[in-house]
Scaffold this motif. Structure first.
Motif, PDB file in Angstrom:
ATOM      1  N   ASN A  82       1.697   1.803   9.507  1.00 14.82           N
ATOM      2  CA  ASN A  82       2.467   3.045   9.599  1.00 14.82           C
ATOM      3  C   ASN A  82       1.587   4.282   9.522  1.00 14.82           C
ATOM      4  OD1 ASN A  82       4.953   1.964  10.029  1.00 14.82           O
ATOM      5  ND2 ASN A  82       5.573   1.972   7.891  1.00 14.82           N
ATOM      6  N   GLY A  83       0.443   4.147   8.859  1.00 19.17           N
ATOM      7  CA  GLY A  83      -0.455   5.284   8.715  1.00 19.17           C
ATOM      8  C   GLY A  83      -1.738   5.041   9.484  1.00 19.17           C
ATOM      9  N   THR A  84      -2.879   5.434   8.882  1.00 20.13           N
ATOM     10  CA  THR A  84      -4.160   5.165   9.508  1.00 20.13           C
ATOM     11  C   THR A  84      -4.486   3.685   9.384  1.00 20.13           C
ATOM     12  OG1 THR A  84      -5.292   5.648   7.428  1.00 20.13           O
ATOM     13  CG2 THR A  84      -5.003   7.468   8.974  1.00 20.13           C
TER      14      THR A  84
ATOM     15  N   GLY B  56      -4.399   2.056   5.880  1.00 18.60           N
ATOM     16  CA  GLY B  56      -5.446   1.047   5.764  1.00 18.60           C
ATOM     17  C   GLY B  56      -5.250  -0.103   6.732  1.00 18.60           C
ATOM     18  N   ASN B  57      -6.306  -0.877   6.921  1.00 12.80           N
ATOM     19  CA  ASN B  57      -6.318  -1.972   7.887  1.00 12.80           C
ATOM     20  C   ASN B  57      -5.656  -3.236   7.344  1.00 12.80           C
ATOM     21  OD1 ASN B  57      -7.837  -0.471   9.787  1.00 12.80           O
ATOM     22  ND2 ASN B  57      -9.746  -1.063   8.776  1.00 12.80           N
TER      23      ASN B  57
ATOM     24  N   ALA C  86      -6.136  -2.299   3.416  1.00 10.61           N
ATOM     25  CA  ALA C  86      -4.950  -2.524   2.598  1.00 10.61           C
ATOM     26  C   ALA C  86      -4.679  -4.004   2.405  1.00 10.61           C
ATOM     27  CB  ALA C  86      -3.737  -1.854   3.240  1.00 10.61           C
ATOM     28  N   VAL C  87      -4.902  -4.805   3.446  1.00 10.46           N
ATOM     29  CA  VAL C  87      -4.621  -6.240   3.396  1.00 10.46           C
ATOM     30  C   VAL C  87      -5.823  -6.999   3.927  1.00 10.46           C
ATOM     31  CG1 VAL C  87      -3.169  -8.104   4.296  1.00 10.46           C
ATOM     32  CG2 VAL C  87      -2.136  -5.886   3.711  1.00 10.46           C
ATOM     33  N   THR C  88      -6.317  -7.953   3.144  1.00 11.60           N
ATOM     34  CA  THR C  88      -7.357  -8.869   3.606  1.00 11.60           C
ATOM     35  C   THR C  88      -6.891 -10.292   3.299  1.00 11.60           C
ATOM     36  OG1 THR C  88      -9.098  -7.264   3.121  1.00 11.60           O
ATOM     37  CG2 THR C  88      -9.772  -9.544   3.466  1.00 11.60           C
TER      38      THR C  88
ATOM     39  N   GLY D 172       0.761  -1.237   0.000  1.00 10.37           N
ATOM     40  CA  GLY D 172       0.000   0.000   0.000  1.00 10.37           C
ATOM     41  C   GLY D 172       0.790   1.285   0.000  1.00 10.37           C
ATOM     42  N   SER D 173       1.989   1.279  -0.565  1.00 10.19           N
ATOM     43  CA  SER D 173       2.776   2.506  -0.583  1.00 10.19           C
ATOM     44  C   SER D 173       2.274   3.512  -1.606  1.00 10.19           C
ATOM     45  CB  SER D 173       4.245   2.184  -0.870  1.00 10.19           C
ATOM     46  OG  SER D 173       4.395   1.612  -2.157  1.00 10.19           O
TER      47      SER D 173
END
Length: 312
Positions: free
Chosen positions: A107-109, A91-92, A74-76, A63-64
């Protein structure tokens, strides 16, 4: 070409009680795999994995190249996560199996959390069926372009059509060697249906005006019957729809979205998303978004309006 963007409020409300409105993975995907992922390089966009992440001792960065958006995961991963660490820039991280000793880093939300595996599996199954449906649909489209192989070192996609979607039908043997180029300036979405079966070793290279930044997002390669794809050339430009294939790649980079059974590789997967959406009956509700929307640049829809074009 305008992308519809109506999001289902019912979907979001279904998970409100958990405190995470994003668990339905509303958004776009750089990678959708029915089975497992194993890679030693970054994936710039979002991923949805129906099996496991198998990367013992390795790190995965996801997700960069996606915007900060708390409504998008971002990841499921429906199954287990086995890695040294999995890191998202925003992202989650959602998983249904076990994360074991894997360090999950946001690293982010976003956050990392586990959901019921059965729930994730049901959602994934509907999404992957749309991958199969889109692949089946694309291969029925009439070609309005040709593939000139008279020069094996410079094979040309050619078309004088003014349609808003170009369609090419080629044979997988044409991708085993030589160079690929467009004999025109690409400006509209293009479907390239690749016939053949079994495992295909792809050594062909994109050349000339097959530009990564402007052309890759316009191209979708539909490997509708293959069970294996090995990208051996100097990377690959364009998104790959291969619902029955295991994919490997260890050279160059992959510039586009990928939908396949599994992916094993050592190259970066770049977030160059394909944005065309197949037409649907105007009043036909759908249980999942189309593969093109999920993989390559759209959002979850309650309805999809029918759009006609000359290639249909």
């Amino acid at each position: 070409m305008k992308m519809l963007s109506r999001i289902s409020g019912l979907v979001l409300c279904a998970y409100a009680a958990s405190g995470f409105a994003s668990v339905d993975n509303v958004g776009t995907y750089n990678l959708i795999l029915k089975n497992d992922l194993s890679t030693s390089s970054d994936i710039e966009g979002r991923i949805m994995i129906g099996g496991d992440i198998n990367m013992a001792g390795k790190s995965l960065d996801v997700g960069s190249r996606i915007p900060a958006d708390p409504l998008v995961d971002a990841v499921t991963v429906v199954g287990d996560i086995t890695a040294n660490d999995v890191k998202t820039q925003t992202g989650n991280i959602i998983y249904g199996g076990s994360a074991g000793s894997t360090t999950l880093i946001n690293n982010g939300t976003g956050s990392a959390f586990q959901l019921a595996q059965g729930l994730l599996q049901t959602r994934f199954d509907a999404i992957y069926q749309s991958v199969i449906d889109d692949s089946d649909y694309y291969q029925t489209l009439a070609a309005n372009g040709t593939f000139n192989t008279s020069d094996m070192n410079k094979k040309l996609f050619e078309s004088s059509s003014s349609d808003d979607l170009l369609v090419f039908n080629i044979n997988g043997n044409d991708l085993q060697s030589g160079g690929l180029e467009f004999g025109f300036t690409p400006s509209v979405p293009m479907i390239i249906n690749v016939s053949g079966s079994g495992t295909l070793n792809i050594n062909a290279k994109a050349q000339g005006n097959f530009d990564k930044s402007t052309v890759s997002p316009l191209v979708l390669w539909n490997f509708y019957d293959y069970t294996g794809l090995n990208f051996n050339g100097d990377g690959w430009n364009g998104s790959v729809l291969a619902p029955y294939a295991d994919i490997t790649s260890y050279t160059g980079s992959l510039d586009g979205g990928i939908a396949a059974l599994s992916y094993t590789g050592g190259v970066e997967v770049h977030n160059k998303l394909f944005t065309y959406e197949p037409p649907q009956d105007e009043q036909t509700p759908v249980s999942a978004p189309s593969a093109a929307v999920l993989l390559f640049g759209g959002v979850l829809l309650v309805m999809r309006k029918r759009r006609k074009h000359a290639a249909v």
